[in-house]
Design a protein around this motif. Sequence first.
Motif, mmCIF file in Angstrom:
data_model
loop_
_atom_site.group_PDB
_atom_site.id
_atom_site.type_symbol
_atom_site.label_atom_id
_atom_site.label_comp_id
_atom_site.label_asym_id
_atom_site.label_seq_id
_atom_site.Cartn_x
_atom_site.Cartn_y
_atom_site.Cartn_z
ATOM 1 N N ALA A 176 9.948 -4.423 -10.539
ATOM 2 C CA ALA A 176 10.385 -3.149 -9.887
ATOM 3 C C ALA A 176 9.586 -1.881 -9.233
ATOM 4 C CB ALA A 176 11.181 -3.410 -11.089
ATOM 5 N N GLN A 177 8.364 -2.009 -9.885
ATOM 6 C CA GLN A 177 7.611 -1.054 -9.309
ATOM 7 C C GLN A 177 7.141 -1.631 -8.184
ATOM 8 O OE1 GLN A 177 4.269 0.602 -12.120
ATOM 9 N NE2 GLN A 177 4.818 -0.719 -13.975
ATOM 10 N N ALA A 178 7.143 -3.062 -7.825
ATOM 11 C CA ALA A 178 6.027 -3.563 -6.466
ATOM 12 C C ALA A 178 7.043 -3.330 -5.307
ATOM 13 C CB ALA A 178 6.276 -4.896 -6.810
ATOM 14 N N LEU A 179 8.642 -3.438 -5.147
ATOM 15 C CA LEU A 179 9.744 -2.380 -4.603
ATOM 16 C C LEU A 179 10.030 -1.540 -4.836
ATOM 17 C CD1 LEU A 179 12.438 -3.839 -3.497
ATOM 18 C CD2 LEU A 179 13.735 -4.177 -5.323
ATOM 19 N N CYS A 180 9.739 -0.923 -5.857
ATOM 20 C CA CYS A 180 10.427 0.981 -5.357
ATOM 21 C C CYS A 180 8.945 1.273 -4.639
ATOM 22 C CB CYS A 180 9.733 1.243 -7.104
ATOM 23 S SG CYS A 180 11.433 1.203 -7.959
ATOM 24 N N ARG A 181 7.586 0.319 -5.003
ATOM 25 C CA ARG A 181 6.643 0.732 -3.832
ATOM 26 C C ARG A 181 7.305 0.685 -2.037
ATOM 27 N NH1 ARG A 181 3.136 -0.731 -8.166
ATOM 28 N NH2 ARG A 181 2.525 -2.413 -6.772
ATOM 29 N N VAL A 194 7.860 -8.040 -0.437
ATOM 30 C CA VAL A 194 8.507 -8.751 -1.602
ATOM 31 C C VAL A 194 9.042 -9.361 -2.345
ATOM 32 C CG1 VAL A 194 9.258 -6.954 -3.752
ATOM 33 C CG2 VAL A 194 6.959 -5.404 -2.492
ATOM 34 N N LEU A 195 10.292 -9.000 -1.222
ATOM 35 C CA LEU A 195 11.919 -10.186 -2.091
ATOM 36 C C LEU A 195 11.576 -11.682 -1.367
ATOM 37 C CD1 LEU A 195 14.829 -7.656 -1.168
ATOM 38 C CD2 LEU A 195 13.404 -7.646 -3.062
ATOM 39 N N VAL A 196 10.668 -11.387 -0.816
ATOM 40 C CA VAL A 196 10.556 -13.531 -0.044
ATOM 41 C C VAL A 196 9.363 -13.633 -1.036
ATOM 42 C CG1 VAL A 196 8.607 -14.446 1.370
ATOM 43 C CG2 VAL A 196 10.253 -13.123 2.042
#
Length: 286
Positions: A176-181, A194-196
């Motif tokens: 979640a932190q990675a997606l927010c960043r 990130v999603l891949v």
Amino acid sequence: MAELELPGNETVAARLREAAERGTLAHALLFTGSGDRMAAALFAAAAFQCTGKHTRPCGACAGCRKVREGIHPDVTVVQDTEHKNIAVDVIRQVRADAYIRPNEGGRKVYLFPDCAILTETDQNVLLKVVEEGPPYAAFLFCVENPAAVLPTLRSRCVELKLRPAGEAERTLSEDAQALCRAIGGKKRGSVAEVLVRLEKSKCTREGLQTLLEETYGAFAAALLAQYGRPETGNMGKTAASLAKNLTRAQIMGTIEILQNYRQQCQYNVSAGQTLGALTVELEGIL
């Protein structure tokens, strides 16, 4: 009287206020979770009826006061004290009444304190008016477990999950932190990376739903931070960064996307296909 508040659910309050002030507050809201759902529903009802100029609900105007005191002529708490479940005739009366214009407020608001006592027939009767009713009718549904609401009705609502006041500090997972960043960095392609990576790790539908819940929470906290009410912990740090780097429109747009896909995950959808569609929409925000 001071501004109305929702202790422990300030992010929900901020989201409702933002939508009310923009005139985009959804006509059908579903309050779930173990927090004070009735308080949140009354907060939303006041937001619909508020005539304040600077913030809605203001808590001071006649509309807000009447909602708080339970005497607003255009706010109806739907109950049936004579039966264990709400009789379908009561719901039919609500459906008919919804087409009568408000007495003095901007909306006719119908508040359902516990959807668990709505039968399947009740909900099917409600579905048509929620889906195709007049623009001045609004419906506020309360239930701890959203599974008690039929998928057809639930899909017409914006769900707002409430937590108890004083609940422990929220944290974010590494994903979640990675997606927010990635979103906060506003760099094209970063969200896709990130999603891949998540798709390649064989992310399950349940795992994706959890990720969306956490990311949604961070963006809701970012909206709150823009109102000057920051959260603490790693959730607060991430939210503060989002609030600084993104516009309010970008935050609200992301919240709407996350809400939509969060609801989709309640059904039997493919995590891989959902991640692909989510990538396109989130990249479009940047």
